[in-house]
Design a protein around this motif. Sequence first.
Motif, PDB file in Angstrom:
ATOM      1  N   ASP A 174       5.316 -14.953  -7.544  1.00 31.68           N
ATOM      2  CA  ASP A 174       5.077 -16.157  -6.740  1.00 31.68           C
ATOM      3  C   ASP A 174       4.022 -15.900  -5.666  1.00 31.68           C
ATOM      4  N   VAL A 175       3.999 -14.693  -5.119  1.00 32.30           N
ATOM      5  CA  VAL A 175       2.943 -14.343  -4.159  1.00 32.30           C
ATOM      6  C   VAL A 175       1.598 -14.307  -4.870  1.00 32.30           C
ATOM      7  N   GLU A 176       1.565 -13.695  -6.053  1.00 34.21           N
ATOM      8  CA  GLU A 176       0.321 -13.609  -6.820  1.00 34.21           C
ATOM      9  C   GLU A 176      -0.217 -14.987  -7.198  1.00 34.21           C
ATOM     10  N   ALA A 177       0.687 -15.969  -7.331  1.00 36.77           N
ATOM     11  CA  ALA A 177       0.257 -17.323  -7.698  1.00 36.77           C
ATOM     12  C   ALA A 177      -0.644 -17.950  -6.646  1.00 36.77           C
ATOM     13  N   LEU A 178      -0.623 -17.420  -5.426  1.00 36.65           N
ATOM     14  CA  LEU A 178      -1.460 -17.982  -4.363  1.00 36.65           C
ATOM     15  C   LEU A 178      -2.947 -17.716  -4.599  1.00 36.65           C
ATOM     16  N   VAL A 179      -3.281 -16.842  -5.548  1.00 40.92           N
ATOM     17  CA  VAL A 179      -4.705 -16.618  -5.851  1.00 40.92           C
ATOM     18  C   VAL A 179      -5.336 -17.864  -6.460  1.00 40.92           C
ATOM     19  N   GLN A 180      -4.510 -18.820  -6.873  1.00 41.49           N
ATOM     20  CA  GLN A 180      -5.046 -20.042  -7.464  1.00 41.49           C
ATOM     21  C   GLN A 180      -5.764 -20.916  -6.440  1.00 41.49           C
ATOM     22  N   PHE A 181      -5.553 -20.647  -5.147  1.00 42.84           N
ATOM     23  CA  PHE A 181      -6.289 -21.367  -4.111  1.00 42.84           C
ATOM     24  C   PHE A 181      -7.599 -20.627  -3.874  1.00 42.84           C
ATOM     25  N   PRO A 182      -8.734 -21.179  -4.289  1.00 46.34           N
ATOM     26  CA  PRO A 182      -9.980 -20.405  -4.360  1.00 46.34           C
ATOM     27  C   PRO A 182     -10.529 -19.960  -3.013  1.00 46.34           C
ATOM     28  N   ASN A 183     -10.177 -20.647  -1.920  1.00 43.60           N
ATOM     29  CA  ASN A 183     -10.743 -20.301  -0.617  1.00 43.60           C
ATOM     30  C   ASN A 183      -9.694 -19.830   0.380  1.00 43.60           C
ATOM     31  N   LEU A 184      -8.533 -19.426  -0.115  1.00 46.54           N
ATOM     32  CA  LEU A 184      -7.443 -19.018   0.761  1.00 46.54           C
ATOM     33  C   LEU A 184      -7.738 -17.674   1.413  1.00 46.54           C
ATOM     34  N   VAL A 185      -7.718 -17.632   2.752  1.00 43.90           N
ATOM     35  CA  VAL A 185      -7.991 -16.393   3.485  1.00 43.90           C
ATOM     36  C   VAL A 185      -6.875 -16.038   4.463  1.00 43.90           C
ATOM     37  N   GLU A 186      -5.892 -16.925   4.644  1.00 41.04           N
ATOM     38  CA  GLU A 186      -4.807 -16.644   5.598  1.00 41.04           C
ATOM     39  C   GLU A 186      -3.474 -17.101   5.028  1.00 41.04           C
ATOM     40  N   VAL A 187      -2.458 -16.232   5.133  1.00 40.29           N
ATOM     41  CA  VAL A 187      -1.103 -16.594   4.730  1.00 40.29           C
ATOM     42  C   VAL A 187      -0.120 -16.109   5.788  1.00 40.29           C
ATOM     43  N   LYS A 188       1.022 -16.801   5.854  1.00 45.51           N
ATOM     44  CA  LYS A 188       2.149 -16.342   6.655  1.00 45.51           C
ATOM     45  C   LYS A 188       3.370 -16.376   5.753  1.00 45.51           C
ATOM     46  N   LEU A 189       4.017 -15.216   5.609  1.00 48.32           N
ATOM     47  CA  LEU A 189       5.116 -15.086   4.665  1.00 48.32           C
ATOM     48  C   LEU A 189       6.319 -14.377   5.268  1.00 48.32           C
ATOM     49  N   THR A 190       6.446 -14.369   6.578  1.00 46.85           N
ATOM     50  CA  THR A 190       7.597 -13.723   7.197  1.00 46.85           C
ATOM     51  C   THR A 190       8.872 -14.488   6.848  1.00 46.85           C
ATOM     52  N   GLY A 191       9.962 -13.757   6.675  1.00 43.09           N
ATOM     53  CA  GLY A 191      11.257 -14.383   6.458  1.00 43.09           C
ATOM     54  C   GLY A 191      11.515 -14.901   5.065  1.00 43.09           C
ATOM     55  N   VAL A 192      10.609 -14.665   4.103  1.00 35.56           N
ATOM     56  CA  VAL A 192      10.894 -15.100   2.732  1.00 35.56           C
ATOM     57  C   VAL A 192      11.875 -14.108   2.098  1.00 35.56           C
ATOM     58  N   ASP A 193      12.632 -14.574   1.111  1.00 35.20           N
ATOM     59  CA  ASP A 193      13.695 -13.744   0.538  1.00 35.20           C
ATOM     60  C   ASP A 193      13.171 -12.435  -0.030  1.00 35.20           C
ATOM     61  N   LEU A 194      11.980 -12.451  -0.613  1.00 33.55           N
ATOM     62  CA  LEU A 194      11.423 -11.262  -1.254  1.00 33.55           C
ATOM     63  C   LEU A 194      11.334 -10.081  -0.303  1.00 33.55           C
ATOM     64  N   PHE A 195      11.048 -10.343   0.963  1.00 34.56           N
ATOM     65  CA  PHE A 195      10.764  -9.262   1.902  1.00 34.56           C
ATOM     66  C   PHE A 195      11.955  -8.870   2.779  1.00 34.56           C
ATOM     67  N   LYS A 196      13.101  -9.506   2.579  1.00 37.68           N
ATOM     68  CA  LYS A 196      14.239  -9.215   3.453  1.00 37.68           C
ATOM     69  C   LYS A 196      14.757  -7.794   3.273  1.00 37.68           C
ATOM     70  N   ALA A 197      14.583  -7.234   2.082  1.00 42.83           N
ATOM     71  CA  ALA A 197      15.050  -5.864   1.830  1.00 42.83           C
ATOM     72  C   ALA A 197      13.936  -4.835   1.969  1.00 42.83           C
ATOM     73  N   MET A 198      12.731  -5.262   2.396  1.00 38.98           N
ATOM     74  CA  MET A 198      11.581  -4.360   2.526  1.00 38.98           C
ATOM     75  C   MET A 198      11.264  -4.133   3.999  1.00 38.98           C
ATOM     76  N   ASP A 199      10.647  -2.983   4.264  1.00 42.84           N
ATOM     77  CA  ASP A 199      10.102  -2.801   5.607  1.00 42.84           C
ATOM     78  C   ASP A 199       8.788  -3.567   5.710  1.00 42.84           C
ATOM     79  N   ALA A 200       8.350  -3.832   6.919  1.00 43.28           N
ATOM     80  CA  ALA A 200       7.183  -4.685   7.145  1.00 43.28           C
ATOM     81  C   ALA A 200       5.919  -4.115   6.520  1.00 43.28           C
ATOM     82  N   THR A 201       5.756  -2.774   6.553  1.00 38.70           N
ATOM     83  CA  THR A 201       4.546  -2.158   6.008  1.00 38.70           C
ATOM     84  C   THR A 201       4.471  -2.322   4.490  1.00 38.70           C
TER      85      THR A 201
END
Length: 598
Positions: free
Chosen positions: A381-408
């Motif tokens: 689902d993160v990789e799907a964001l490449v479909q936006f051709p001019n996307l240069v900024e994202v904010k993804l804090t607090g999504v389920d995918l990253f709850k078990a990961m460290d920030a780095t």
Amino acid sequence: VGERVSVSCKSQEDPRGPPEWHKACVRFVGPVEGYQGSWAGVEWDDQTKGIHDGVLDGRRYFTCKGTGPRLASFVRLKRIKRGEDLLTAVRRKYCNDDGDADADASKSSSSSVPSGMYIHTSSNRRLDVILVGQESVMQKQSKLEKITSVYLCGSEFKQLGDGQCEEVIRTLPAVTDLDVSSTLLSSWVEVANVSYALPQLRLIDISRNAITHWPPPSIHPMRLDPQQRRQHGIACFENLKVLVMNNCGVSWSTALEICSNIPGLEELHVAGNAIQSLQYIATDNGTDNGDIDNGDDRHSRLETCLRGVQSLHLEDNALESWKEIERLHKLPKLRQMVLSGNHFKNIRNASHASANDSSEAWFPSLASIFLQGNPIASWEDVEALVQFPNLVEVKLTGVDLFKAMDATTARMGIIARLPLIQTINSSMVTPKERRDADIGYIAAALQECHQKGWSKDGEEVKRRHPRLDALLKAYGNVIRGSDQATTGQARPTIGKTLLNLKISLLIDGAVPAAACASPPTSAPTPLCEKEITKKLPSSLSLNKLKTLCQRFFSVPVHKQMLFVETPGGTKTFLRDEHDTLHQLGLLDGQQIFIARTE
């Protein structure tokens, strides 16, 4: 009955102190069995304050519009304060007790003049705002004709006032920003009336108002096109750029109807309105009648209403299907979408198919998308964001995918999968991070291939690691040995990780142009005093490189400023003395510039 009012209540923190005022809507006025006198039954804006739902001792006195068992209370009429007009609210806020608009506000110290301003947190908690230099601000704003920003948040404002349009125009000619959030405003017609009286208005915030009468009647000037409004001398919303309608019960279709009457709208906020779909449903005087525009007409209506919108805030709604977001893909100027706090789980199935199959421009201007707090659970689902051709900024804090990961780990994973991203969670991506993330992605993918016996060219690898092939080609000189290591073969030698670098000493005061990045081999780069080409190990630290440069160019280490330049002309200065060339993100064949410093 039906009127929005303020009701005095005892302070929970200090019951003996001054009362607190809370907003509510009157649902009943009259006697209550077993109690003397007249009472008002009110439905609270703050649903935690109620003690029943309109039923007392088994008898229903009124019905609440909200859902829940504790939305309402009975209060004495003397505890109710009705709303006031715009000028009264402004004078109460910005003038002295005598109503003298030209009074010298400096007589009051800044500590004795409350700001009356506050903001709401994401949990809707109120935080008071303390203004620096408030005394001088109050002195300036005591002259009403000079005020440009009017903040009536939490006041008793309710309406423009009968026959006051001309007086408001004379009294508040310079107002461009108006905050009437959390007031007693209840009708969109009053919002429109205020806009006629404030022709310079560029921003209006009506958030957290229980608007019960949204759409204007068809004969209202709001329904006239811009040319007709000008013929009638109406300046409704002609200068408005920002409209904020958070937490006020507006439907998406009604929001579009409103936007269609604001020709210059650039920023729209409709957070916290329980919006589930972005499909346009035709309305008649603001009431959804179920008639859905089909096909091209539906999309054309949406594009017409939001044709100039650059920033769209849809956070904290009930959006779940990514197909709803794709309805916006033709908006020509949309640069920022805020979708935090919704229910998006799956982006990949929708975006990959729709973007690839579309022959039209796909979000042609979108540069930023904020998805904090959504239940996104996969890297696909993160990789799907490449479909936006001019996307240069994202904010993804607090999504389920990253709850078990460290920030780095989470950050590096995002960087590796979104090659054009420049800013993640408000933090710029450095060349060093980009290189480390890319190489980490390659190593993890090759390790998985080795463990599962997959070929790097297989379909499963292409599906799970879509960037692997491109990254192997880009980093082959550095990663070649790592591939062997993951398959149990020989570890990489230093010869396999050498970088062929061109090092150029600039003449004093020279700044390299983008064209200098790939100079002819037969002559020095323009603006360069001297240059050499060396093969250096990627493990070489920056401070050791500077020592070598001192030997090559006779420039002391402490007077060297090293940087690289991208083909687009962006300069990246090399500052971390102990980082290696690999960690600094240097690539084989890249050019390093040295500038002398004083």
